[in-house]
Motif scaffolding. Structure first.
Motif, PDB file in Angstrom:
ATOM      1  N   LEU A 538     -13.417 -64.604 -12.835  1.00  0.00           N
ATOM      2  CA  LEU A 538     -12.591 -64.790 -11.645  1.00  0.00           C
ATOM      3  C   LEU A 538     -11.304 -65.556 -11.929  1.00  0.00           C
ATOM      4  CD1 LEU A 538     -15.232 -65.565  -8.856  1.00  0.00           C
ATOM      5  CD2 LEU A 538     -14.122 -63.391  -9.408  1.00  0.00           C
ATOM      6  N   VAL A 539     -11.049 -65.849 -13.201  1.00  0.00           N
ATOM      7  CA  VAL A 539      -9.809 -66.556 -13.552  1.00  0.00           C
ATOM      8  C   VAL A 539      -8.574 -65.809 -13.047  1.00  0.00           C
ATOM      9  CG1 VAL A 539      -8.354 -67.276 -15.481  1.00  0.00           C
ATOM     10  CG2 VAL A 539     -10.805 -67.791 -15.506  1.00  0.00           C
ATOM     11  N   PRO A 540      -8.483 -64.476 -13.183  1.00  0.00           N
ATOM     12  CA  PRO A 540      -7.304 -63.778 -12.641  1.00  0.00           C
ATOM     13  C   PRO A 540      -7.149 -63.956 -11.138  1.00  0.00           C
ATOM     14  CG  PRO A 540      -8.480 -62.353 -14.170  1.00  0.00           C
ATOM     15  CD  PRO A 540      -9.355 -63.544 -13.925  1.00  0.00           C
ATOM     16  N   LEU A 541      -8.273 -64.022 -10.416  1.00  0.00           N
ATOM     17  CA  LEU A 541      -8.198 -64.210  -8.962  1.00  0.00           C
ATOM     18  C   LEU A 541      -7.639 -65.589  -8.627  1.00  0.00           C
ATOM     19  CD1 LEU A 541      -8.792 -62.990  -6.192  1.00  0.00           C
ATOM     20  CD2 LEU A 541     -11.076 -64.010  -6.308  1.00  0.00           C
ATOM     21  N   HIS A 542      -8.040 -66.597  -9.372  1.00  0.00           N
ATOM     22  CA  HIS A 542      -7.499 -67.939  -9.167  1.00  0.00           C
ATOM     23  C   HIS A 542      -5.979 -67.937  -9.388  1.00  0.00           C
ATOM     24  CE1 HIS A 542     -11.189 -70.446  -8.822  1.00  0.00           C
ATOM     25  NE2 HIS A 542     -11.747 -69.434  -9.476  1.00  0.00           N
ATOM     26  N   GLU A 543      -5.528 -67.181 -10.375  1.00  0.00           N
ATOM     27  CA  GLU A 543      -4.096 -67.120 -10.662  1.00  0.00           C
ATOM     28  C   GLU A 543      -3.344 -66.406  -9.539  1.00  0.00           C
ATOM     29  OE1 GLU A 543      -0.689 -68.041 -12.570  1.00  0.00           O
ATOM     30  OE2 GLU A 543      -2.710 -68.700 -13.107  1.00  0.00           O
ATOM     31  N   ILE A 544      -3.934 -65.354  -8.988  1.00  0.00           N
ATOM     32  CA  ILE A 544      -3.308 -64.638  -7.868  1.00  0.00           C
ATOM     33  C   ILE A 544      -3.170 -65.557  -6.660  1.00  0.00           C
ATOM     34  CG2 ILE A 544      -3.679 -62.788  -6.188  1.00  0.00           C
ATOM     35  CD1 ILE A 544      -4.932 -61.150  -8.449  1.00  0.00           C
ATOM     36  N   VAL A 545      -4.221 -66.335  -6.394  1.00  0.00           N
ATOM     37  CA  VAL A 545      -4.180 -67.271  -5.262  1.00  0.00           C
ATOM     38  C   VAL A 545      -3.118 -68.336  -5.498  1.00  0.00           C
ATOM     39  CG1 VAL A 545      -5.482 -69.063  -4.053  1.00  0.00           C
ATOM     40  CG2 VAL A 545      -6.566 -66.867  -4.572  1.00  0.00           C
ATOM     41  N   ASP A 580       4.518 -56.699 -10.764  1.00  0.00           N
ATOM     42  CA  ASP A 580       3.855 -56.254 -11.992  1.00  0.00           C
ATOM     43  C   ASP A 580       2.822 -57.264 -12.464  1.00  0.00           C
ATOM     44  OD1 ASP A 580       5.438 -54.007 -11.976  1.00  0.00           O
ATOM     45  OD2 ASP A 580       6.919 -54.800 -13.386  1.00  0.00           O
ATOM     46  N   GLU A 581       3.121 -58.553 -12.278  1.00  0.00           N
ATOM     47  CA  GLU A 581       2.190 -59.591 -12.722  1.00  0.00           C
ATOM     48  C   GLU A 581       0.909 -59.556 -11.901  1.00  0.00           C
ATOM     49  OE1 GLU A 581       0.837 -62.775 -15.074  1.00  0.00           O
ATOM     50  OE2 GLU A 581       2.393 -61.250 -15.313  1.00  0.00           O
ATOM     51  N   VAL A 582       1.026 -59.326 -10.596  1.00  0.00           N
ATOM     52  CA  VAL A 582      -0.166 -59.245  -9.739  1.00  0.00           C
ATOM     53  C   VAL A 582      -0.983 -58.012 -10.100  1.00  0.00           C
ATOM     54  CG1 VAL A 582      -0.952 -58.887  -7.365  1.00  0.00           C
ATOM     55  CG2 VAL A 582       0.829 -60.561  -7.849  1.00  0.00           C
ATOM     56  N   ILE A 583      -0.325 -56.912 -10.403  1.00  0.00           N
ATOM     57  CA  ILE A 583      -1.061 -55.717 -10.829  1.00  0.00           C
ATOM     58  C   ILE A 583      -1.835 -56.003 -12.113  1.00  0.00           C
ATOM     59  CG2 ILE A 583      -0.779 -53.383 -11.760  1.00  0.00           C
ATOM     60  CD1 ILE A 583       1.418 -52.927  -9.744  1.00  0.00           C
ATOM     61  N   ARG A 584      -1.178 -56.674 -13.068  1.00  0.00           N
ATOM     62  CA  ARG A 584      -1.849 -57.009 -14.336  1.00  0.00           C
ATOM     63  C   ARG A 584      -3.079 -57.881 -14.085  1.00  0.00           C
ATOM     64  NH1 ARG A 584      -2.353 -61.105 -17.629  1.00  0.00           N
ATOM     65  NH2 ARG A 584      -0.952 -62.461 -16.425  1.00  0.00           N
ATOM     66  N   LEU A 589      -9.012 -58.470 -13.368  1.00  0.00           N
ATOM     67  CA  LEU A 589     -10.137 -58.845 -12.518  1.00  0.00           C
ATOM     68  C   LEU A 589     -11.114 -57.685 -12.365  1.00  0.00           C
ATOM     69  CD1 LEU A 589     -11.433 -60.917 -10.563  1.00  0.00           C
ATOM     70  CD2 LEU A 589      -9.999 -59.947  -8.760  1.00  0.00           C
ATOM     71  N   LEU A 590     -10.586 -56.478 -12.127  1.00  0.00           N
ATOM     72  CA  LEU A 590     -11.449 -55.307 -11.970  1.00  0.00           C
ATOM     73  C   LEU A 590     -12.184 -54.992 -13.265  1.00  0.00           C
ATOM     74  CD1 LEU A 590      -9.070 -53.012  -9.882  1.00  0.00           C
ATOM     75  CD2 LEU A 590     -11.029 -54.338  -9.058  1.00  0.00           C
ATOM     76  N   ALA A 591     -11.487 -55.132 -14.389  1.00  0.00           N
ATOM     77  CA  ALA A 591     -12.120 -54.868 -15.689  1.00  0.00           C
ATOM     78  C   ALA A 591     -13.229 -55.874 -15.970  1.00  0.00           C
ATOM     79  CB  ALA A 591     -11.074 -54.900 -16.801  1.00  0.00           C
ATOM     80  N   SER A 592     -13.002 -57.139 -15.621  1.00  0.00           N
ATOM     81  CA  SER A 592     -14.022 -58.163 -15.862  1.00  0.00           C
ATOM     82  C   SER A 592     -15.226 -57.940 -14.962  1.00  0.00           C
ATOM     83  CB  SER A 592     -13.438 -59.556 -15.635  1.00  0.00           C
ATOM     84  OG  SER A 592     -13.014 -59.722 -14.298  1.00  0.00           O
TER      85      SER A 592
END
Length: 613
Positions: A538-545, A580-584, A589-592
């Motif tokens: 969930l690290v990418p989700l924390h970054e999005i938030v 683009d950064e949010v898409i990345r 997140l989806l891959a993890s």
């Protein structure tokens, strides 16, 4: 061209028979005018017109309008490539539907494309000539578009015959600005006339599909789903069977930067909705909500419901009470008192009811229920009566629990028992027993507070509004609400504009709802942080938030009247066209998540193998 026309006919016929549900005397879908409609472009009247006199053969009517379809196609293509890396050529797919041999350059996707068809309802003795079809395809080179269609019989004066099969043929004609196709000469003239003198289309939508004159009973949800004795679902099933008209609209809007793509979808349906009991519903809300402007901003979800009177709701409450088995003493009097208090609260409501859910800065959930209640004294007395009766029920139960310290809990209601700056609120506090909370994990602090053993209900009635707040964050949100009553709010539930979009979608809404993806994502990250071991996936989700990249609102607007219903949904640019950064980060997140699911499946298989041995 032959392949294209056959495809269009088959598509219309398939769509019509799949959706059908009543006859021609049905009411049309209710038209909607918006402030933007003064400069609208183009379409066939369809559902907004008086129904025409029908022939002996009852026909399903289909009307498709596409205007500035290039914007919709380009948005889908661009966003698809950003998310998947694949280059979709939707313009080529659209050309294949119209004329498989043509070049996309030969069709003007920025112009008005129209398709109309009428197909006999199932179960009738019909002939090939009973099928009606006409279309207009805008083109900068009509002759090239026609010639790309392959072998057709030239008839002279820019007219061709397309033989679909042994019994059915269509006419194709070159026009100054495009190509018309129809089953007869009057159909060609009508297609051209409708193109030259278009009726109003809502400019917010690039695609509109209308289907009317459904055959009755062709859709029967109860045949697919076992509703049993569920009265309300059976009522809905009967309404669906009597559906008379349907309109679907899809569109993309861009702001001045041409980066913020907002996707909007609206569906309208005509049917006899009176059996749903609509009298409690008030008029559609077209202006900012008086209640929502008093409520704090940054809700996870929030909404406003327009009510006219509570009599039907009270009748429904009475019916529910009658269906309940007799409540045994000593609870019977308290339950009866609570029901009576609910009736009094419903009678006090005049106008709007609002709801919202928050995640406070202290990482606690709060739920707000508010209503317009002009009679302050009657409203306050009714709310306090309900709280007192709930306290009475709980204390009656506590007396039966006994003296076991693990099972014993407490309940207390105090009018004006909680002080805030220049105001006091009523409080009903329930301290839970050890037995009730022993299995709760750390994440339960979101709904039970840091000690995970207390539930509070706060109420405040003043002016023309009553408010009830509950959850561990109720004090924080109540304090915010009360401050807003003393001075003008810097922000409110209306601030992000989602409720305004909901109202605009359907030309006013009786139920207007907003959902904030950022607040939902933040809730998941808070739950994750409360776990013994936060998930690395969930690290990418924390970054999005952290970037507040999703801080926008999904909007939903709904209206319901005796003959018409409408539902609109708007997806903000933050979701449709993120950076683009949010898409990345989202793809990570989806891959993890996929990797986590694979690991769980392998773990389960391993455990099963060990158990077998």
């Amino acid at each position: 061209m032959k392949r294209a026309s056959i495809s269009l006919c088959l598509a219309c016929i398939t769509f019509a028979t799949g959706c059908a549900s009543k006859t021609s005397e049905s009411a049309a879908v209710e038209p909607t005018e918006t402030a933007e409609a003064s400069n609208q472009v183009a379409g066939d009247g369809g559902l907004d017109d008086e129904p025409p006199l029908m022939d002996a053969i009852e026909k399903i009517q289909i009307a498709v309008r596409a205007y500035h379809l290039d914007l919709l196609l380009e948005t889908i293509q661009r966003q698809s490539k950003r998310w998947t890396g694949m280059s979709l050529r939707l313009d080529r797919m659209a050309v294949a539907m119209i004329n498989g041999e043509a070049s996309p350059d030969e069709i003007d996707f920025g112009g008005l494309i129209s398709v109309d068809a009428a197909y006999p309802q199932p179960g009738q003795q019909s002939r090939p000539e009973d099928l009606e079809f006409r279309s207009f395809t805008p083109s900068n080179n009509p002759r090239a578009l026609i010639e790309a269609g392959g072998a057709m019989q030239p008839l002279g004066d820019g007219l061709w015959r397309l033989q679909v099969d042994e019994e059915f043929s269509m006419l194709v004609r070159e026009e100054a600005q495009g190509v018309t196709v129809a089953t007869d000469l009057p159909g060609l003239d009508r297609a051209l006339s409708e193109h030259n003198n278009p009726e109003v289309l809502d400019p917010r939508f690039q695609l509109q599909v209308e289907v009317t004159n459904f055959p009755r009973d062709s859709i029967d949800p109860s045949a697919l789903l076992n509703f049993g004795d569920l009265r309300d679902l059976k009522t809905v099933s009967k309404i669906v069977q009597e559906l008379t008209g349907l309109r679907l609209q899809l569109g993309v809007q861009r702001d001045s930067s041409e980066r913020d793509n907002t996707v909007r979808f609206v569906g309208r349906a005509s049917a006899p909705y009176e059996s749903l009991g609509l009298s409690p519903l008030g008029p559609s809300l077209t202006a900012p909500s008086a209640l929502a402007t008093k409520l704090p901003a940054n809700a996870i979800v929030g909404g406003v419901l327009s009510l006219s009177n509570a009599t039907p709701a009270i009748q429904e409450l009475n019916a529910i009470v009658r269906e309940l088995e007799d409540v045994p003493p000593p609870f019977d009097e308290a339950v009866e008192g609570a029901v009576d208090a609910l009736r009094r609260i419903l009678r006090a409501i005049r106008g709007e009811v609002a709801f919202s859910v928050y995640l406070t800065k202290k990482r606690e959930i709060a739920v707000i229920l508010a209503a317009q209640t002009p009679d302050v004294d009657a409203s306050r007395d009714a709310v306090r009566a309900l709280m007192l009766e709930v306290e009475r029920v709980l204390k009656t139960h506590i007396a039966l629990v006994g003296d076991d310290p693990n099972e014993r809990y407490s309940a207390s209601f105090k009018p004006d028992g909680l002080g805030f700056s220049k105001a006091r609120a009523d409080i009903l506090a329930i301290d839970l027993s050890k037995a009730m909370t022993e299995d709760f994990g750390r994440s339960s602090t979101i709904v039970l507070g840091k000690k995970r053993n207390r539930v509070e209900f706060l109420s405040y009635v003043e002016g023309d509004a009553s408010l009830i707040a509950f959850g561990p964050g109720a004090r924080t949100i109540m304090s915010d609400y009360l401050r807003g009553l003393q001075r003008a709010r810097a922000s409110s539930l209306e601030s992000l504009g989602g409720l305004g979009v909901a109202r605009d979608l359907t030309g006013g809404c009786q139920l207007c709802v907003t959902i904030n993806p950022h607040e939902i994502a933040k809730l998941f990250t808070v739950i994750d942080k409360l776990q013994p071991r936060p998930a690395k996936r969930l690290v990418p989700l924390h970054e999005i938030v952290k970037r507040r990249a999703l801080d926008a609102e999904i909007s939903l607007g709904a209206t319901l009247s005796p003959q018409h219903a409408a539902l609109g949904i708007s997806l903000p640019g933050a979701l449709v066209a993120p950076s683009d950064e949010v898409i990345r980060l989202t793809l990570e997140l989806l891959a993890s998540d996929d990797e986590h699911e694979v690991q769980e499946e392998e773990s389960l298989k391993g455990n099963a193998y060990e158990g077998a041995n």
